[in-house]
Design a protein around this motif. Structure first.
Motif, mmCIF file in Angstrom:
data_model
loop_
_atom_site.group_PDB
_atom_site.id
_atom_site.type_symbol
_atom_site.label_atom_id
_atom_site.label_comp_id
_atom_site.label_asym_id
_atom_site.label_seq_id
_atom_site.Cartn_x
_atom_site.Cartn_y
_atom_site.Cartn_z
ATOM 1 N N ASN A 1 0.782 -1.237 0.000
ATOM 2 C CA ASN A 1 0.000 0.000 0.000
ATOM 3 C C ASN A 1 0.816 1.291 0.000
ATOM 4 O OD1 ASN A 1 -2.370 -1.332 -0.249
ATOM 5 N ND2 ASN A 1 -2.930 -1.211 1.909
ATOM 6 N N ARG A 2 2.085 1.219 -0.391
ATOM 7 C CA ARG A 2 2.839 2.454 -0.566
ATOM 8 C C ARG A 2 2.741 2.881 -2.029
ATOM 9 N NH1 ARG A 2 4.897 4.122 4.084
ATOM 10 N NH2 ARG A 2 5.192 6.008 2.886
ATOM 11 N N ILE A 3 2.935 4.203 -2.253
ATOM 12 C CA ILE A 3 2.855 4.738 -3.620
ATOM 13 C C ILE A 3 4.072 4.272 -4.423
ATOM 14 C CG2 ILE A 3 2.966 6.882 -4.976
ATOM 15 C CD1 ILE A 3 1.459 8.199 -2.620
ATOM 16 N N THR A 4 3.824 3.894 -5.676
ATOM 17 C CA THR A 4 4.933 3.562 -6.584
ATOM 18 C C THR A 4 4.868 4.487 -7.800
ATOM 19 O OG1 THR A 4 3.493 1.931 -7.629
ATOM 20 C CG2 THR A 4 5.115 1.093 -6.046
ATOM 21 N N THR A 5 5.982 4.595 -8.536
ATOM 22 C CA THR A 5 5.932 5.248 -9.849
ATOM 23 C C THR A 5 6.478 4.283 -10.900
ATOM 24 O OG1 THR A 5 8.078 6.363 -9.617
ATOM 25 C CG2 THR A 5 6.127 7.589 -8.918
ATOM 26 N N LEU A 6 6.113 4.569 -12.160
ATOM 27 C CA LEU A 6 6.291 3.575 -13.228
ATOM 28 C C LEU A 6 7.539 3.783 -14.075
ATOM 29 C CD1 LEU A 6 2.582 3.604 -14.475
ATOM 30 C CD2 LEU A 6 3.584 2.199 -12.667
ATOM 31 N N GLY A 7 8.465 4.633 -13.627
ATOM 32 C CA GLY A 7 9.635 4.926 -14.458
ATOM 33 C C GLY A 7 9.345 6.155 -15.304
ATOM 34 N N ARG A 8 10.415 6.884 -15.699
ATOM 35 C CA ARG A 8 10.226 8.138 -16.423
ATOM 36 C C ARG A 8 9.452 7.900 -17.722
ATOM 37 N NH1 ARG A 8 12.879 12.533 -14.601
ATOM 38 N NH2 ARG A 8 11.105 13.491 -15.670
ATOM 39 N N GLY A 9 8.531 8.818 -17.969
ATOM 40 C CA GLY A 9 7.666 8.680 -19.137
ATOM 41 C C GLY A 9 6.506 7.734 -18.900
ATOM 42 N N GLY A 10 6.302 7.346 -17.643
ATOM 43 C CA GLY A 10 5.353 6.277 -17.306
ATOM 44 C C GLY A 10 3.875 6.596 -17.457
ATOM 45 N N SER A 11 3.525 7.865 -17.662
ATOM 46 C CA SER A 11 2.102 8.174 -17.840
ATOM 47 C C SER A 11 1.546 7.535 -19.113
ATOM 48 C CB SER A 11 1.873 9.679 -17.913
ATOM 49 O OG SER A 11 2.225 10.267 -16.703
ATOM 50 N N ASP A 12 2.406 7.341 -20.106
ATOM 51 C CA ASP A 12 1.950 6.640 -21.325
ATOM 52 C C ASP A 12 1.453 5.247 -20.943
ATOM 53 O OD1 ASP A 12 2.905 8.761 -22.875
ATOM 54 O OD2 ASP A 12 4.877 7.835 -23.152
ATOM 55 N N THR A 13 2.211 4.608 -20.064
ATOM 56 C CA THR A 13 1.858 3.254 -19.646
ATOM 57 C C THR A 13 0.574 3.255 -18.807
ATOM 58 O OG1 THR A 13 4.169 2.631 -19.765
ATOM 59 C CG2 THR A 13 2.751 1.214 -18.431
ATOM 60 N N SER A 14 0.428 4.255 -17.949
ATOM 61 C CA SER A 14 -0.828 4.372 -17.186
ATOM 62 C C SER A 14 -2.003 4.416 -18.156
ATOM 63 C CB SER A 14 -0.865 5.668 -16.361
ATOM 64 O OG SER A 14 0.285 5.820 -15.585
ATOM 65 N N ALA A 15 -1.868 5.243 -19.200
ATOM 66 C CA ALA A 15 -2.970 5.432 -20.141
ATOM 67 C C ALA A 15 -3.328 4.131 -20.861
ATOM 68 C CB ALA A 15 -2.615 6.514 -21.157
ATOM 69 N N VAL A 16 -2.307 3.424 -21.338
ATOM 70 C CA VAL A 16 -2.590 2.186 -22.086
ATOM 71 C C VAL A 16 -3.183 1.129 -21.153
ATOM 72 C CG1 VAL A 16 -1.563 0.296 -23.399
ATOM 73 C CG2 VAL A 16 -0.825 2.645 -23.822
ATOM 74 N N ALA A 17 -2.662 1.057 -19.929
ATOM 75 C CA ALA A 17 -3.184 0.060 -18.991
ATOM 76 C C ALA A 17 -4.636 0.349 -18.653
ATOM 77 C CB ALA A 17 -2.326 0.056 -17.723
ATOM 78 N N ILE A 18 -4.971 1.619 -18.509
ATOM 79 C CA ILE A 18 -6.374 1.967 -18.230
ATOM 80 C C ILE A 18 -7.239 1.657 -19.448
ATOM 81 C CG2 ILE A 18 -7.909 3.962 -17.875
ATOM 82 C CD1 ILE A 18 -5.577 4.862 -15.877
ATOM 83 N N ALA A 19 -6.726 1.972 -20.623
ATOM 84 C CA ALA A 19 -7.483 1.669 -21.850
ATOM 85 C C ALA A 19 -7.780 0.170 -21.928
ATOM 86 C CB ALA A 19 -6.706 2.128 -23.081
ATOM 87 N N ALA A 20 -6.790 -0.658 -21.557
ATOM 88 C CA ALA A 20 -7.001 -2.110 -21.591
ATOM 89 C C ALA A 20 -8.025 -2.509 -20.516
ATOM 90 C CB ALA A 20 -5.680 -2.841 -21.378
ATOM 91 N N ALA A 21 -7.912 -1.892 -19.337
ATOM 92 C CA ALA A 21 -8.806 -2.271 -18.227
ATOM 93 C C ALA A 21 -10.263 -1.930 -18.511
ATOM 94 C CB ALA A 21 -8.346 -1.598 -16.935
ATOM 95 N N VAL A 22 -10.520 -0.822 -19.206
ATOM 96 C CA VAL A 22 -11.927 -0.437 -19.468
ATOM 97 C C VAL A 22 -12.341 -0.808 -20.892
ATOM 98 C CG1 VAL A 22 -11.828 1.446 -17.789
ATOM 99 C CG2 VAL A 22 -11.425 1.961 -20.220
ATOM 100 N N LYS A 23 -11.468 -1.563 -21.592
ATOM 101 C CA LYS A 23 -11.743 -1.965 -22.977
ATOM 102 C C LYS A 23 -12.098 -0.762 -23.866
ATOM 103 C CE LYS A 23 -12.967 -6.730 -22.051
ATOM 104 N NZ LYS A 23 -12.478 -6.737 -20.663
ATOM 105 N N ALA A 24 -11.213 0.233 -23.854
ATOM 106 C CA ALA A 24 -11.455 1.442 -24.644
ATOM 107 C C ALA A 24 -11.304 1.145 -26.133
ATOM 108 C CB ALA A 24 -10.472 2.530 -24.228
#
Ligand code: ADP
Ligand code: ASP
Ligand code: MG
Length: 422
Positions: free
Chosen positions: A143-166
């Motif tokens: 339950n601690r905050i993590t970050t995804l590596g520099r430039g990681g917001s791209d990965t957040s976006a794609v992972a969310i797109a996959a999760a909600v079947k965008a």
């Protein structure tokens, strides 16, 4: 209606004016009747500033605290965009990684997304609300905050797109698509209408920072349709490119998609460069069977990703030089591992060089065409550029050269492969 994830990078949310501009892009898609989730980066420069502060306090610091500090940039922009959307009459709510939650492993500073529960986001879609999600961050098993590596917001976006079947994941940035090479160093770079997942993956991992490598990997695995486009285009210049059923005829940016969707396939699609490499040379290593295993064994044990390797011919039949590359950020650690194993390996000294660049040419057409490497070596030779190391794979050839020749080499190769545009 279609379901859309819209991601905005640092320059797209650099100040309040830019955030208002982003809200207008979101409004266009909401007005077209689409369900929208937005992912934002921190304001440009913010993450660097936060990283700098952490280093200033202590160069070697607790990675969990690093993550807690650097994740804060995205908290600010997600809140600001939510307020601006509300101000212009769009129901919106900000979401931090832990609130969704975006579950990751515990590799602080470079965490991998393990699972996203899309339920809340889908509920919000159904209520007609826009979710504004802080990119780059997640929640570790403890339950601690993590970050995804520099430039990681791209990965957040794609992972969310996959999760909600965008139906589409739009990555808005400061260029209007993926180019044959970095348009900031080659004026004649050409925008690609489409690029295959495989080629984009190579381009990203070989240095094209337009998409984080991990985001392309995820898009490829989950078959997320991904578009790179500009937030600097006027929000009302083009109507939403998506139809309500999720289909579209044309895209304003570059679509990253399956190979078979691309009609005109070039032999070489793009050229990438990476200045993030460091070259390490072990001088006078004993030349006898088993020595490479003694050098690379300890590095592998310490989870090093060694890329290029060259072993020189020995002059005297007794000793040789072994050279390899590692990411610059890992140089100090690699030297440390090698020095600790000096007795076992048996060498005279370790030398390292940061003034190098890796230049790569990438193209699926290489599978069926020969001569790509030859053109590369000839072109560099004609410009008097010395090649320090070479690696190849099915769809790429990479060379290591002195950093001062980066622009000259990329431009010459761009012309040699017939990639120059207007
Ligand atoms: P953001 O902050 O929006 O995530 P980035 O700076 O991470 O933006 O990525 C966009 C930058 O990627 C561009 O400004 C461009 O200089 C660089 N870039 C490198 N290679 C390419 C390429 N082949 N095509 C487009 N952009 C590229
Ligand atoms: N703000 C983070 C960074 O600068 C993540 C991102 O922009 O994608 O690396
Ligand atoms: Mg980026």
């Amino acid at each position: 209606m279609a379901r859309l994830v819209m991601k905005f990078g640092g320059t797209s949310v650099a100040d309040i004016e830019r955030i208002r501009n982003v809200a207008q892009h979101v409004k266009r898609e909401v007005d077209a009747g689409h369900q929208v989730a937005v992912v934002v980066s921190a304001m440009s420069g913010k993450t660097n500033e936060l990283v700098g502060w952490a280093r200033e306090v202590a160069p070697l610091h607790d990675a969990r605290e690093y993550d807690s500090i650097v994740a804060s940039g995205e908290q600010v922009t997600s809140g600001l965009l939510a307020i601006e959307l509300q101000r212009i009459g769009i129901a919106a709510r900000s979401w931090l990684g832990w609130q969704i939650p975006i579950r990751t492993d515990n590799a602080h500073g470079a965490a991998r997304i393990l699972d996203i529960d899309g339920t809340t986001l889908v509920e919000r879609f159904e209520r007609g609300e826009v979710a504004v999600i802080a990119g780059f961050q997640g929640l570790a098993p403890d339950n601690r905050i993590t970050t995804l590596g520099r430039g990681g917001s791209d990965t957040s976006a794609v992972a969310i797109a996959a999760a909600v079947k965008a139906d589409l994941c739009d990555i808005y940035t400061d260029v209007d698509g993926v180019y044959t090479t970095d348009p900031r160093i080659v004026a004649k770079a050409r925008k690609l209408d489409k690029i295959s997942y495989e080629e984009m993956l190579e381009m990203a991992s070989l240095g094209a920072k337009v998409l984080q490598t991990r985001s392309v990997e995820l898009a490829m695995v989950h078959r997320v349709r991904l578009q790179v486009r500009s937030s600097f285009d006027a929000p009302d210049a083009a109507p939403s490119c998506l139809r309500k059923d999720g289909s579209a005829d044309t895209y304003p940016g570059t679509l990253v998609c399956d190979e078979d969707e691309i009609v005109e396939q070039q032999i070489v699609s793009g050229i990438a460069y990476s200045k993030d490499e460091a070259k390490v040379t072990l001088v006078k290593v004993e030349d006898k069977p088993g020595v490479a295993a003694r050098v690379f064994g300890p590095l592998a044990d310490h989870l090093f990703n060694v890329d290029m390797i060259i072993q020189n011919l020995s002059d005297d039949g007794k000793s040789t030089d072994i050279t390899f590359t590692v990411p610059q950020a890992e140089l100090a650690r690699a030297e440390d591992v090698i020095r600790k194993a000096q007795k076992e390996i048996g060498f005279q000294e370790v030398k390292s060089d940061l003034n190098i660049v890796k230049i790569s040419v990438i193209g699926i057409g290489m599978r069926s065409h020969s001569g790509v490497a030859k053109t590369m070596f000839q072109t560099l030779g004609e410009k008097g550029i010395n090649i320090l190391a070479i690696t190849t794979s099915e769809i790429k050839v990479s060379v290591l050269i002195a950093a001062e020749y980066t622009e000259l080499a990329v431009r010459a190769l761009h012309t040699a492969y017939g990639l120059d545009g207007e």
